[in-house]
Design a protein around this motif. Structure first.
Motif, mmCIF file in Angstrom:
data_model
loop_
_atom_site.group_PDB
_atom_site.id
_atom_site.type_symbol
_atom_site.label_atom_id
_atom_site.label_comp_id
_atom_site.label_asym_id
_atom_site.label_seq_id
_atom_site.Cartn_x
_atom_site.Cartn_y
_atom_site.Cartn_z
ATOM 1 N N PHE A 42 0.813 -1.207 0.000
ATOM 2 C CA PHE A 42 0.000 0.000 0.000
ATOM 3 C C PHE A 42 0.850 1.262 0.000
ATOM 4 N N GLY A 43 2.173 1.094 -0.161
ATOM 5 C CA GLY A 43 3.057 2.243 -0.205
ATOM 6 C C GLY A 43 3.101 2.867 -1.593
ATOM 7 N N ALA A 44 3.857 3.937 -1.705
ATOM 8 C CA ALA A 44 3.988 4.632 -2.987
ATOM 9 C C ALA A 44 4.726 3.752 -3.982
ATOM 10 N N VAL A 45 4.325 3.837 -5.242
ATOM 11 C CA VAL A 45 4.985 3.064 -6.281
ATOM 12 C C VAL A 45 6.365 3.665 -6.543
ATOM 13 N N PRO A 46 7.436 2.850 -6.478
ATOM 14 C CA PRO A 46 8.771 3.397 -6.697
ATOM 15 C C PRO A 46 8.970 3.782 -8.148
ATOM 16 N N GLY A 47 9.881 4.728 -8.398
ATOM 17 C CA GLY A 47 10.208 5.110 -9.764
ATOM 18 C C GLY A 47 11.026 4.037 -10.442
ATOM 19 N N ASN A 48 11.262 4.234 -11.750
ATOM 20 C CA ASN A 48 12.074 3.292 -12.492
ATOM 21 C C ASN A 48 13.484 3.239 -11.908
ATOM 22 N N ILE A 49 14.004 2.042 -11.720
ATOM 23 C CA ILE A 49 15.348 1.859 -11.182
ATOM 24 C C ILE A 49 16.311 1.751 -12.352
ATOM 25 N N ARG A 50 17.239 2.698 -12.443
ATOM 26 C CA ARG A 50 18.144 2.773 -13.574
ATOM 27 C C ARG A 50 19.250 1.748 -13.449
ATOM 28 N N GLY A 51 19.552 1.085 -14.562
ATOM 29 C CA GLY A 51 20.666 0.155 -14.623
ATOM 30 C C GLY A 51 21.900 0.823 -15.202
ATOM 31 N N ASN A 52 22.752 0.011 -15.862
ATOM 32 C CA ASN A 52 24.006 0.551 -16.392
ATOM 33 C C ASN A 52 23.966 0.784 -17.897
ATOM 34 N N VAL A 53 22.781 0.670 -18.522
ATOM 35 C CA VAL A 53 22.655 0.877 -19.964
ATOM 36 C C VAL A 53 22.526 2.380 -20.243
ATOM 37 N N VAL A 54 23.411 2.883 -21.099
ATOM 38 C CA VAL A 54 23.467 4.312 -21.399
ATOM 39 C C VAL A 54 23.044 4.540 -22.848
ATOM 40 N N ASN A 55 22.189 5.519 -23.059
ATOM 41 C CA ASN A 55 21.791 5.914 -24.405
ATOM 42 C C ASN A 55 22.750 7.011 -24.860
ATOM 43 N N THR A 56 23.634 6.686 -25.800
ATOM 44 C CA THR A 56 24.617 7.660 -26.263
ATOM 45 C C THR A 56 24.053 8.591 -27.332
ATOM 46 N N THR A 57 22.855 8.292 -27.832
ATOM 47 C CA THR A 57 22.194 9.160 -28.807
ATOM 48 C C THR A 57 21.388 10.252 -28.116
ATOM 49 N N ASP A 58 20.641 9.852 -27.085
ATOM 50 C CA ASP A 58 19.793 10.781 -26.336
ATOM 51 C C ASP A 58 19.777 10.327 -24.879
ATOM 52 N N ALA A 59 20.554 11.008 -24.051
ATOM 53 C CA ALA A 59 20.715 10.587 -22.654
ATOM 54 C C ALA A 59 19.402 10.596 -21.886
ATOM 55 N N ASN A 60 18.450 11.437 -22.291
ATOM 56 C CA ASN A 60 17.172 11.509 -21.598
ATOM 57 C C ASN A 60 16.265 10.323 -21.929
ATOM 58 N N ASN A 61 16.509 9.685 -23.060
ATOM 59 C CA ASN A 61 15.707 8.530 -23.485
ATOM 60 C C ASN A 61 16.408 7.250 -23.037
ATOM 61 N N PHE A 62 16.527 7.095 -21.718
ATOM 62 C CA PHE A 62 17.300 5.971 -21.189
ATOM 63 C C PHE A 62 16.526 4.660 -21.300
ATOM 64 N N ALA A 63 17.291 3.570 -21.377
ATOM 65 C CA ALA A 63 16.709 2.226 -21.371
ATOM 66 C C ALA A 63 16.762 1.662 -19.961
ATOM 67 N N LEU A 64 15.926 0.664 -19.698
ATOM 68 C CA LEU A 64 15.933 -0.035 -18.413
ATOM 69 C C LEU A 64 16.655 -1.375 -18.571
ATOM 70 N N GLY A 65 17.066 -1.935 -17.439
ATOM 71 C CA GLY A 65 17.769 -3.210 -17.474
ATOM 72 C C GLY A 65 19.226 -3.056 -17.088
ATOM 73 N N TYR A 66 19.930 -4.198 -16.993
ATOM 74 C CA TYR A 66 21.321 -4.189 -16.547
ATOM 75 C C TYR A 66 22.104 -5.235 -17.324
ATOM 76 N N PHE A 67 23.216 -4.827 -17.899
ATOM 77 C CA PHE A 67 24.136 -5.740 -18.570
ATOM 78 C C PHE A 67 25.108 -6.279 -17.528
ATOM 79 N N ARG A 68 25.065 -7.605 -17.277
ATOM 80 C CA ARG A 68 25.920 -8.203 -16.260
ATOM 81 C C ARG A 68 26.510 -9.508 -16.784
ATOM 82 N N LEU A 69 27.687 -9.855 -16.251
ATOM 83 C CA LEU A 69 28.377 -11.074 -16.665
ATOM 84 C C LEU A 69 28.787 -11.829 -15.409
ATOM 85 N N CYS A 70 28.345 -13.082 -15.306
ATOM 86 C CA CYS A 70 28.507 -13.837 -14.074
ATOM 87 C C CYS A 70 28.980 -15.263 -14.364
#
Length: 279
Positions: free
Chosen positions: A241-269
């Motif tokens: 019943f709490g407030a909905v959290p905002g989008n959690i930013r990962g490490n994916v960077v938009n080099t064309t338009d920084a404001n148009n960011f993507a979600l998700g995380y590139f990881r290697l394990c």
């Protein structure tokens, strides 16, 4: 040393509260759909390069989808992207689309502590992310025990053990899959207070019975991904019943338009992957 994984066990408090809430409002049978405002249909990149011990790690996949309104039954798949990964030696691994939204590489070469960079071209945008492939110690043994439960009968707990390396700071992510839930249960941990010791992690459930199969995937992860996944886990277990959290930013960077960011995380394990049959 013993680590109790705080995301592995079901919260009986939440379960009991949910039951009380259902009973209290059981006479209300009208389904109410809220008129939720749809956000931007951002690109979501699910890019986990996972090298299971005992395999060559050559087959890897990356999923690309798009955010959809809350009540959508399906997640939109993104086709037509160009996807590749390059390591710090200059080797290039191309991911080809095998089905809508799924991009596959069959000749990937994993190397511990190697830096890799992801490149994605989609919707006229250039997306990049960089990470290091992190190692994981082998699982030495798996045991089970009965855990006392003051609210009911004792229940089964499965524990696995591994020796944490003493010469480095380590972070881990584990998921547990079984027919008890349609989704994996995740838990993260670090060796902050147990560096160099034998570590024990547990998974338990009141419905875990003899004959059930638990699929365990235990990964070594970077500190940055550890911080990111903790935010995800905390948000997913928050007050309903709490407030909905905002989008959690990962490490994916938009080099064309920084404001148009993507979600998700590139990881290697590097990862241990085991199937355990409950006795």
């Amino acid at each position: 040393m013993l680590i109790l994984n705080k995301y592995s066990f079901k919260s009986k408090t939440i379960t009991l509260f949910s039951l009380f809430f259902v009973l209290l409002f059981s006479s209300c049978d009208k389904v109410v759909e809220l008129d939720l405002q749809a956000g931007d249909p951002k690109i979501v990149i699910d890019a986990e390069i996972i090298w299971e011990k005992g395999t060559d790690g050559s087959q890897q996949s990356i999923k690309i989808t798009r955010m959809a309104p809350y009540y959508n039954a399906e997640v939109p798949k993104v086709s037509g992207a160009q996807v590749r990964v390059e390591n710090s030696n200059g080797n290039v691994f191309t991911f080809n689309e095998s089905e809508p939204g799924l991009y596959v590489c069959t000749n990937f070469v994993p190397e511990i502590n190697m830096d890799y960079k992801l490149f994605v071209q989609v919707d006229g945008q250039s997306l990049t992310a960089t990470e290091k492939l992190i190692s994981v110690p082998p699982i030495d043994k798996i045991e089970q025990e009965l855990m006392p439960d003051i609210t009911g009968p004792d229940y089964i707990v499965v524990s696995f053990y591994y020796k944490d390396p003493a010469d480095q700071v380590n972070y881990y992510l584990t998921d547990y899959k079984s027919d008890l839930s349609p989704f994996p249960e995740y838990g993260s941990s670090s060796d902050e207070f147990v560096n160099g010791n034998e570590i024990n992690q547990k998974f338990g459930d009141t419905d875990l019975k003899p004959g059930k199969i638990v699929e365990i995937t235990h990964r070594g992860i970077s500190k940055n991904f550890y911080n990111y996944i903790n935010l995800i886990l905390e948000a997913s277990s928050a007050n309903p019943f709490g407030a909905v959290p905002g989008n959690i930013r990962g490490n994916v960077v938009n080099t064309t338009d920084a404001n148009n960011f993507a979600l998700g995380y590139f990881r290697l394990c590097e990862a241990n992957h085991v199937l355990y049959t409950v006795k």
